[in-house]
Write a protein that holds these residues in place. Structure first.
Motif, PDB file in Angstrom:
ATOM      1  N   THR A  28      -7.445   8.006   6.585  1.00  9.77           N
ATOM      2  CA  THR A  28      -8.345   7.834   5.448  1.00  9.77           C
ATOM      3  C   THR A  28      -7.562   7.875   4.143  1.00  9.77           C
ATOM      4  OG1 THR A  28     -10.147   8.846   6.685  1.00  9.77           O
ATOM      5  CG2 THR A  28     -10.382   8.766   4.292  1.00  9.77           C
ATOM      6  N   TRP A  29      -6.663   8.830   4.007  1.00 14.03           N
ATOM      7  CA  TRP A  29      -5.812   8.889   2.813  1.00 14.03           C
ATOM      8  C   TRP A  29      -4.969   7.626   2.706  1.00 14.03           C
ATOM      9  CZ3 TRP A  29      -6.802  12.094  -0.891  1.00 14.03           C
ATOM     10  CH2 TRP A  29      -7.365  13.338  -0.617  1.00 14.03           C
ATOM     11  N   GLY A  30      -4.445   7.148   3.826  1.00  6.71           N
ATOM     12  CA  GLY A  30      -3.601   5.962   3.825  1.00  6.71           C
ATOM     13  C   GLY A  30      -4.337   4.694   3.443  1.00  6.71           C
ATOM     14  N   SER A  31      -5.652   4.698   3.560  1.00  7.83           N
ATOM     15  CA  SER A  31      -6.429   3.505   3.199  1.00  7.83           C
ATOM     16  C   SER A  31      -6.869   3.520   1.736  1.00  7.83           C
ATOM     17  CB  SER A  31      -7.657   3.384   4.109  1.00  7.83           C
ATOM     18  OG  SER A  31      -8.570   4.434   3.852  1.00  7.83           O
ATOM     19  N   MET A  32      -6.526   4.543   0.994  1.00 10.76           N
ATOM     20  CA  MET A  32      -6.964   4.660  -0.389  1.00 10.76           C
ATOM     21  C   MET A  32      -6.280   3.697  -1.379  1.00 10.76           C
ATOM     22  SD  MET A  32      -9.496   6.603  -0.347  1.00 10.76           S
ATOM     23  CE  MET A  32      -9.767   6.756  -2.093  1.00 10.76           C
ATOM     24  N   PRO A  33      -5.014   3.299  -1.208  1.00  9.84           N
ATOM     25  CA  PRO A  33      -4.408   2.394  -2.199  1.00  9.84           C
ATOM     26  C   PRO A  33      -5.170   1.082  -2.422  1.00  9.84           C
ATOM     27  CG  PRO A  33      -2.686   3.421  -0.930  1.00  9.84           C
ATOM     28  CD  PRO A  33      -3.998   3.812  -0.279  1.00  9.84           C
ATOM     29  N   PRO A  34      -5.676   0.394  -1.388  1.00 10.81           N
ATOM     30  CA  PRO A  34      -6.446  -0.820  -1.687  1.00 10.81           C
ATOM     31  C   PRO A  34      -7.754  -0.526  -2.433  1.00 10.81           C
ATOM     32  CG  PRO A  34      -5.743  -0.826   0.598  1.00 10.81           C
ATOM     33  CD  PRO A  34      -5.418   0.519   0.045  1.00 10.81           C
ATOM     34  N   VAL A  35      -8.343   0.619  -2.160  1.00 16.67           N
ATOM     35  CA  VAL A  35      -9.566   1.001  -2.878  1.00 16.67           C
ATOM     36  C   VAL A  35      -9.237   1.233  -4.351  1.00 16.67           C
ATOM     37  CG1 VAL A  35     -11.371   2.764  -3.062  1.00 16.67           C
ATOM     38  CG2 VAL A  35     -10.615   1.985  -0.808  1.00 16.67           C
ATOM     39  N   ALA A  36      -8.134   1.914  -4.617  1.00 13.94           N
ATOM     40  CA  ALA A  36      -7.708   2.151  -5.997  1.00 13.94           C
ATOM     41  C   ALA A  36      -7.364   0.828  -6.691  1.00 13.94           C
ATOM     42  CB  ALA A  36      -6.515   3.095  -6.024  1.00 13.94           C
ATOM     43  N   LEU A  37      -6.712  -0.077  -5.975  1.00 12.87           N
ATOM     44  CA  LEU A  37      -6.385  -1.391  -6.541  1.00 12.87           C
ATOM     45  C   LEU A  37      -7.659  -2.148  -6.895  1.00 12.87           C
ATOM     46  CD1 LEU A  37      -4.422  -3.682  -7.263  1.00 12.87           C
ATOM     47  CD2 LEU A  37      -4.512  -4.363  -4.846  1.00 12.87           C
ATOM     48  N   ALA A  38      -8.643  -2.140  -6.003  1.00 12.91           N
ATOM     49  CA  ALA A  38      -9.911  -2.821  -6.279  1.00 12.91           C
ATOM     50  C   ALA A  38     -10.588  -2.216  -7.505  1.00 12.91           C
ATOM     51  CB  ALA A  38     -10.828  -2.730  -5.059  1.00 12.91           C
ATOM     52  N   ALA A  39     -10.562  -0.895  -7.632  1.00 12.39           N
ATOM     53  CA  ALA A  39     -11.170  -0.245  -8.793  1.00 12.39           C
ATOM     54  C   ALA A  39     -10.444  -0.637 -10.081  1.00 12.39           C
ATOM     55  CB  ALA A  39     -11.148   1.268  -8.611  1.00 12.39           C
ATOM     56  N   LEU A  40      -9.116  -0.680 -10.036  1.00  9.77           N
ATOM     57  CA  LEU A  40      -8.349  -1.081 -11.220  1.00  9.77           C
ATOM     58  C   LEU A  40      -8.647  -2.518 -11.619  1.00  9.77           C
ATOM     59  CD1 LEU A  40      -4.881   0.572 -10.527  1.00  9.77           C
ATOM     60  CD2 LEU A  40      -6.540   1.194 -12.290  1.00  9.77           C
ATOM     61  N   LEU A  41      -8.773  -3.401 -10.636  1.00  8.63           N
ATOM     62  CA  LEU A  41      -9.106  -4.796 -10.942  1.00  8.63           C
ATOM     63  C   LEU A  41     -10.479  -4.881 -11.609  1.00  8.63           C
ATOM     64  CD1 LEU A  41      -7.825  -6.590  -7.712  1.00  8.63           C
ATOM     65  CD2 LEU A  41      -6.863  -6.784 -10.014  1.00  8.63           C
ATOM     66  N   GLY A  45     -11.731  -6.033 -15.594  1.00  4.68           N
ATOM     67  CA  GLY A  45     -12.626  -7.175 -15.773  1.00  4.68           C
ATOM     68  C   GLY A  45     -12.349  -8.318 -14.816  1.00  4.68           C
ATOM     69  N   ILE A  46     -11.687  -8.000 -13.706  1.00  7.37           N
ATOM     70  CA  ILE A  46     -11.389  -9.016 -12.694  1.00  7.37           C
ATOM     71  C   ILE A  46     -12.182  -8.654 -11.452  1.00  7.37           C
ATOM     72  CG2 ILE A  46      -9.579 -10.052 -11.264  1.00  7.37           C
ATOM     73  CD1 ILE A  46      -7.596  -9.141 -13.491  1.00  7.37           C
ATOM     74  N   GLY A  47     -13.163  -9.490 -11.119  1.00  5.39           N
ATOM     75  CA  GLY A  47     -13.922  -9.202  -9.916  1.00  5.39           C
ATOM     76  C   GLY A  47     -15.315  -9.783  -9.958  1.00  5.39           C
ATOM     77  N   PRO A  48     -16.109  -9.447  -8.943  1.00  3.02           N
ATOM     78  CA  PRO A  48     -17.482  -9.937  -8.873  1.00  3.02           C
ATOM     79  C   PRO A  48     -18.269  -9.522 -10.120  1.00  3.02           C
ATOM     80  CG  PRO A  48     -16.840  -8.888  -6.813  1.00  3.02           C
ATOM     81  CD  PRO A  48     -15.750  -8.622  -7.795  1.00  3.02           C
ATOM     82  N   GLY A  49     -19.063 -10.428 -10.607  1.00  2.00           N
ATOM     83  CA  GLY A  49     -19.878 -10.151 -11.777  1.00  2.00           C
ATOM     84  C   GLY A  49     -19.240 -10.565 -13.093  1.00  2.00           C
ATOM     85  N   PHE A  50     -18.009 -11.037 -13.051  1.00  2.00           N
ATOM     86  CA  PHE A  50     -17.306 -11.443 -14.272  1.00  2.00           C
ATOM     87  C   PHE A  50     -17.103 -12.956 -14.339  1.00  2.00           C
ATOM     88  CE2 PHE A  50     -15.846  -7.059 -13.558  1.00  2.00           C
ATOM     89  CZ  PHE A  50     -16.249  -6.495 -14.757  1.00  2.00           C
ATOM     90  N   GLY A  51     -17.688 -13.703 -13.444  1.00  2.00           N
ATOM     91  CA  GLY A  51     -17.518 -15.151 -13.421  1.00  2.00           C
ATOM     92  C   GLY A  51     -16.755 -15.596 -12.189  1.00  2.00           C
ATOM     93  N   LEU A  56     -12.606 -15.013  -7.913  1.00  2.20           N
ATOM     94  CA  LEU A  56     -11.598 -15.598  -7.032  1.00  2.20           C
ATOM     95  C   LEU A  56     -10.284 -14.826  -7.109  1.00  2.20           C
ATOM     96  CD1 LEU A  56     -10.945 -17.932  -5.098  1.00  2.20           C
ATOM     97  CD2 LEU A  56     -10.159 -19.224  -7.075  1.00  2.20           C
ATOM     98  N   GLY A  57      -9.861 -14.442  -8.307  1.00  8.44           N
ATOM     99  CA  GLY A  57      -8.635 -13.675  -8.466  1.00  8.44           C
ATOM    100  C   GLY A  57      -8.706 -12.327  -7.767  1.00  8.44           C
ATOM    101  N   LEU A  62      -6.797  -9.058  -3.118  1.00 11.04           N
ATOM    102  CA  LEU A  62      -7.089  -8.183  -1.978  1.00 11.04           C
ATOM    103  C   LEU A  62      -6.705  -8.840  -0.645  1.00 11.04           C
ATOM    104  CD1 LEU A  62     -10.395  -6.451  -3.099  1.00 11.04           C
ATOM    105  CD2 LEU A  62      -8.051  -5.599  -3.209  1.00 11.04           C
ATOM    106  N   VAL A  63      -6.900 -10.141  -0.528  1.00  8.77           N
ATOM    107  CA  VAL A  63      -6.482 -10.843   0.697  1.00  8.77           C
ATOM    108  C   VAL A  63      -4.956 -10.846   0.796  1.00  8.77           C
ATOM    109  CG1 VAL A  63      -6.402 -13.117   1.820  1.00  8.77           C
ATOM    110  CG2 VAL A  63      -8.564 -12.216   0.983  1.00  8.77           C
ATOM    111  N   LEU A  64      -4.264 -11.015  -0.313  1.00  7.22           N
ATOM    112  CA  LEU A  64      -2.804 -10.971  -0.317  1.00  7.22           C
ATOM    113  C   LEU A  64      -2.301  -9.597   0.132  1.00  7.22           C
ATOM    114  CD1 LEU A  64      -0.151 -12.428  -0.975  1.00  7.22           C
ATOM    115  CD2 LEU A  64      -0.371 -11.543  -3.299  1.00  7.22           C
ATOM    116  N   VAL A  65      -2.901  -8.533  -0.356  1.00  8.04           N
ATOM    117  CA  VAL A  65      -2.538  -7.174   0.067  1.00  8.04           C
ATOM    118  C   VAL A  65      -2.792  -7.013   1.563  1.00  8.04           C
ATOM    119  CG1 VAL A  65      -3.192  -4.737  -0.139  1.00  8.04           C
ATOM    120  CG2 VAL A  65      -2.829  -6.109  -2.188  1.00  8.04           C
TER     121      VAL A  65
END
Length: 87
Positions: A28-41, A45-51, A56-57, A62-65
């Motif tokens: 569970t701890w090891g899966s936290m970096p992608p969650v933190a990356l998604a939150a930072l994105l 202002g990069i993500g769903p709800g921003f256009g 797409l970015g 996230l797919v690249l990670v």
């Protein structure tokens, strides 16, 4: 690198920067970096709800990670199992 040898960079990558050593629930701890990356994105202002393009970015990053760390696990998984003596 000989079979079963896991260098410092490989150890860092395979344990998510050492988070995989934390207890309890190391996976569970090891899966936290992608969650933190998604939150930072999202905070940037990069993500769903921003256009469409930010959406797409966000998903492209996230797919690249996902792809990169899947490849890391495929390349270093046997060495990690040998070093840590468990699956």
């Amino acid at each position: 690198m000989r079979k079963g040898a896991l260098g410092p960079v490989g150890r860092f990558l395979i344990t998510s920067g050492g988070l995989g050593f934390l207890r309890p629930a190391s996976g569970t701890w090891g899966s936290m970096p992608p969650v933190a990356l998604a939150a930072l994105l999202l905070l940037a202002g990069i993500g769903p709800g921003f256009g469409f393009w930010p959406w797409l970015g966000y998903h492209a990053v996230l797919v690249l990670v996902l792809i990169l760390f899947t490849l890391v696990c495929l390349m270093l998984g046997d060495a990690a199992e040998a070093q840590f003596d468990r699956k």
